[in-house]
Enzyme design. Structure first.
Site, PDB file in Angstrom:
ATOM      1  N   ALA A  66     -16.946 -15.515  21.754  1.00  0.00           N
ATOM      2  CA  ALA A  66     -15.779 -15.831  22.556  1.00  0.00           C
ATOM      3  C   ALA A  66     -14.825 -16.628  21.664  1.00  0.00           C
ATOM      4  O   ALA A  66     -15.248 -17.246  20.680  1.00  0.00           O
ATOM      5  CB  ALA A  66     -16.188 -16.643  23.777  1.00  0.00           C
ATOM      6  N   GLY A 111     -20.674 -14.607  22.300  1.00  0.00           N
ATOM      7  CA  GLY A 111     -20.191 -13.547  23.185  1.00  0.00           C
ATOM      8  C   GLY A 111     -20.332 -12.152  22.584  1.00  0.00           C
ATOM      9  O   GLY A 111     -20.386 -11.165  23.330  1.00  0.00           O
ATOM     10  N   GLU A 114     -23.870 -11.208  23.181  1.00  0.00           N
ATOM     11  CA  GLU A 114     -23.951 -10.983  24.633  1.00  0.00           C
ATOM     12  C   GLU A 114     -23.319  -9.649  25.031  1.00  0.00           C
ATOM     13  O   GLU A 114     -23.814  -8.959  25.913  1.00  0.00           O
ATOM     14  CB  GLU A 114     -23.267 -12.151  25.367  1.00  0.00           C
ATOM     15  CG  GLU A 114     -24.039 -13.450  25.202  1.00  0.00           C
ATOM     16  CD  GLU A 114     -23.233 -14.667  25.651  1.00  0.00           C
ATOM     17  OE1 GLU A 114     -22.124 -14.877  25.136  1.00  0.00           O
ATOM     18  OE2 GLU A 114     -23.715 -15.402  26.519  1.00  0.00           O
ATOM     19  N   GLU A 134     -24.049 -21.140  20.352  1.00  0.00           N
ATOM     20  CA  GLU A 134     -23.255 -21.978  21.270  1.00  0.00           C
ATOM     21  C   GLU A 134     -23.645 -23.452  21.248  1.00  0.00           C
ATOM     22  O   GLU A 134     -22.773 -24.327  21.325  1.00  0.00           O
ATOM     23  CB  GLU A 134     -23.339 -21.442  22.704  1.00  0.00           C
ATOM     24  CG  GLU A 134     -22.519 -20.187  22.956  1.00  0.00           C
ATOM     25  CD  GLU A 134     -23.273 -18.907  22.678  1.00  0.00           C
ATOM     26  OE1 GLU A 134     -24.348 -18.968  22.032  1.00  0.00           O
ATOM     27  OE2 GLU A 134     -22.804 -17.843  23.091  1.00  0.00           O
TER      28      GLU A 134
HETATM   29  N1  CAA Z   1     -13.262 -17.637  17.836  1.00  0.00           N
HETATM   30  C1  CAA Z   1     -12.040 -17.742  17.271  1.00  0.00           C
HETATM   31  N2  CAA Z   1     -11.795 -17.440  15.991  1.00  0.00           N
HETATM   32  C2  CAA Z   1     -12.839 -17.035  15.240  1.00  0.00           C
HETATM   33  C3  CAA Z   1     -14.125 -16.896  15.761  1.00  0.00           C
HETATM   34  C4  CAA Z   1     -14.332 -17.225  17.133  1.00  0.00           C
HETATM   35  N3  CAA Z   1     -15.510 -17.086  17.744  1.00  0.00           N
HETATM   36  N4  CAA Z   1     -14.948 -16.483  14.771  1.00  0.00           N
HETATM   37  C5  CAA Z   1     -14.193 -16.345  13.667  1.00  0.00           C
HETATM   38  N5  CAA Z   1     -12.911 -16.669  13.946  1.00  0.00           N
HETATM   39  C6  CAA Z   1     -11.760 -16.670  13.029  1.00  0.00           C
HETATM   40  C7  CAA Z   1     -11.801 -17.860  12.097  1.00  0.00           C
HETATM   41  O1  CAA Z   1     -11.272 -19.005  12.720  1.00  0.00           O
HETATM   42  C8  CAA Z   1     -10.949 -17.349  10.957  1.00  0.00           C
HETATM   43  O2  CAA Z   1      -9.606 -17.458  11.333  1.00  0.00           O
HETATM   44  P1  CAA Z   1      -8.490 -17.996  10.251  1.00  0.00           P
HETATM   45  O3  CAA Z   1      -8.531 -16.971   9.153  1.00  0.00           O
HETATM   46  O4  CAA Z   1      -7.228 -17.999  11.031  1.00  0.00           O
HETATM   47  O5  CAA Z   1      -8.972 -19.329   9.800  1.00  0.00           O
HETATM   48  C9  CAA Z   1     -11.292 -15.867  10.905  1.00  0.00           C
HETATM   49  O6  CAA Z   1     -11.845 -15.554  12.172  1.00  0.00           O
HETATM   50  C10 CAA Z   1     -12.317 -15.536   9.835  1.00  0.00           C
HETATM   51  O7  CAA Z   1     -13.444 -16.358  10.057  1.00  0.00           O
HETATM   52  P2  CAA Z   1     -14.086 -17.279   8.899  1.00  0.00           P
HETATM   53  O8  CAA Z   1     -13.059 -17.671   7.898  1.00  0.00           O
HETATM   54  O9  CAA Z   1     -14.843 -18.380   9.578  1.00  0.00           O
HETATM   55  O10 CAA Z   1     -15.083 -16.227   8.240  1.00  0.00           O
HETATM   56  P3  CAA Z   1     -16.452 -16.541   7.459  1.00  0.00           P
HETATM   57  O11 CAA Z   1     -16.851 -15.269   6.822  1.00  0.00           O
HETATM   58  O12 CAA Z   1     -16.316 -17.753   6.614  1.00  0.00           O
HETATM   59  O13 CAA Z   1     -17.495 -16.887   8.622  1.00  0.00           O
HETATM   60  C11 CAA Z   1     -18.584 -16.586  10.733  1.00  0.00           C
HETATM   61  C12 CAA Z   1     -17.869 -15.916   9.543  1.00  0.00           C
HETATM   62  C13 CAA Z   1     -19.933 -17.147  10.278  1.00  0.00           C
HETATM   63  C14 CAA Z   1     -18.802 -15.517  11.797  1.00  0.00           C
HETATM   64  C15 CAA Z   1     -17.696 -17.739  11.290  1.00  0.00           C
HETATM   65  O14 CAA Z   1     -16.382 -17.230  11.521  1.00  0.00           O
HETATM   66  C16 CAA Z   1     -18.178 -18.319  12.583  1.00  0.00           C
HETATM   67  O15 CAA Z   1     -19.122 -19.101  12.575  1.00  0.00           O
HETATM   68  N6  CAA Z   1     -17.531 -17.965  13.714  1.00  0.00           N
HETATM   69  C17 CAA Z   1     -17.866 -18.532  14.995  1.00  0.00           C
HETATM   70  C18 CAA Z   1     -19.152 -17.930  15.540  1.00  0.00           C
HETATM   71  C19 CAA Z   1     -19.507 -18.575  16.850  1.00  0.00           C
HETATM   72  O16 CAA Z   1     -19.804 -19.758  16.928  1.00  0.00           O
HETATM   73  N7  CAA Z   1     -19.524 -17.765  17.944  1.00  0.00           N
HETATM   74  C20 CAA Z   1     -19.846 -18.234  19.263  1.00  0.00           C
HETATM   75  C21 CAA Z   1     -18.608 -18.621  19.996  1.00  0.00           C
HETATM   76  S1  CAA Z   1     -18.954 -19.436  21.523  1.00  0.00           S
HETATM   77  C22 CAA Z   1     -19.265 -18.185  22.637  1.00  0.00           C
HETATM   78  O17 CAA Z   1     -19.299 -17.012  22.305  1.00  0.00           O
HETATM   79  C23 CAA Z   1     -19.482 -18.667  24.035  1.00  0.00           C
HETATM   80  C24 CAA Z   1     -19.942 -17.649  25.008  1.00  0.00           C
HETATM   81  O18 CAA Z   1     -21.085 -17.285  25.074  1.00  0.00           O
HETATM   82  C25 CAA Z   1     -19.014 -17.148  26.002  1.00  0.00           C
END
Ligand code: CAA
Length: 260
Positions: A66, A111, A114, A134
């Site tokens: 998400a 998400g 999921e 999360e």
């Molecule tokens: N939400 C918003 N933006 C996200 C995102 C997310 N879940 N995941 C990645 N992005 C964005 C980053 O902010 C980045 O944007 P910018 O270029 O503008 O900075 C872009 O995507 C590329 O990401 P990274 O630079 O971080 O890429 P990376 O290769 O270094 O890392 C990754 C990849 C490990 C997937 C890392 O992006 C990450 O950890 N993302 C978040 C994963 C996460 O925690 N997901 C769970 C979200 S909570 C949820 O989903 C709740 C639910 O159940 C409803």
């Protein structure tokens, strides 16, 4: 509805749905969820589509979760509303009257994991990574992860993944039963299409009723579930495709299903 974040393409009897926010690793914001909901509604109405593939744009992510940017400043009520929206859309996909295959081409986190769980079948690229990170963000999974993951892989494994937020590779996902198959990254869509076309070649009403019977049955006791199975089994005999399928077998000829 104008679609900015999700692409819907039709290829014969299959539809390919692509989450298309590659710059944000296909993260699911409200707009994307609403577009997915709209597409699910379109697919529900489309009697010419017999199977659906769901994937992510780019070669890095299926869906990285998400949208954290959108969630960051939510309050309690807004958080609940966001979860209800995601759950509604994922449930609609789960209950879609045609099978949905997740073609997981990269990160399937939060998400994203999921979303794959709401699909009928999960094919993973050998580069895919899975996890429910999360708790590291101070939240619980909110789009079905606390429920569907445990039902699929068992509570012990689900709890370990969810409590630790650890990210696992495709081979580990296969070992715990989170995915059906792992394929080479550049063969993923080919394999997904082959699977979708194999399903699409069967009697569509029968496939739909199998999905209903499995989805409903898994939620009730065995006796009730078997009664439901008998009901859908009987229903098949009111279809032209049952007559066609069995006549073709007896007459030793190719069958031609009409979705009737
Ligand atoms: N939400 C918003 N933006 C996200 C995102 C997310 N879940 N995941 C990645 N992005 C964005 C980053 O902010 C980045 O944007 P910018 O270029 O503008 O900075 C872009 O995507 C590329 O990401 P990274 O630079 O971080 O890429 P990376 O290769 O270094 O890392 C990754 C990849 C490990 C997937 C890392 O992006 C990450 O950890 N993302 C978040 C994963 C996460 O925690 N997901 C769970 C979200 S909570 C949820 O989903 C709740 C639910 O159940 C409803």
């Amino acid at each position: 509805m104008e679609l900015n974040n999700v692409i819907l393409e039709k290829e014969g009897k299959i539809a390919v749905v692509t989450i298309n926010r590659p710059k944000a690793l296909n993260a699911l914001n409200s707009d994307t969820l609403k577009e997915l909901d709209y597409i699910a509604a379109e697919l529900e109405k489309d009697d010419d589509v017999y199977a659906v593939i769901l994937t992510g744009a780019g070669d890095k992510a299926f869906v990285a979760g998400a949208d954290i940017t959108e969630m960051k400043d939510l309050n309690t009520m807004e958080g609940r509303k966001f979860s209800i929206l995601g759950n509604k859309v994922f449930r609609r996909l789960e209950n879609l009257d045609k099978p949905v295959i997740a073609a997981i081409n990269g990160f399937a986190l939060g998400g994203g994991c999921e979303l794959s769980l709401a699909c009928d079948i999960r094919l993973a690229s050998d580069r895919a990574k899975f996890g429910q990170p999360e708790v590291g963000l101070g939240i619980t999974p909110g789009f079905g992860g606390t429920q569907r993951l445990a039902r699929l892989v068992g509570t012990g494994i689900a709890k370990e993944l969810i409590y630790t937020g650890k990210i696992i590779k495709a081979d580990e996902a296969l070992r715990i039963g989170l995915v059906n198959r792992v394929v080479e990254a550049d063969k993923l869509m080919e394999e997904a299409r082959a699977l979708a076309n194999t399903i699409a070649a069967q009697a569509p009403i029968a496939v739909k009723l199998c999905k209903e019977a499995i989805n409903r049955g898994i939620q009730c006791d065995t006796d009730t579930a078997l009664m439901y199975e008998a009901e859908v089994f009987g229903e098949c005999f009111s279809t032209e495709d049952q007559k066609e399928g069995m006549s073709a077998f007896v007459e030793k000829r190719d069958k031609s299903f009409q979705n009737k």
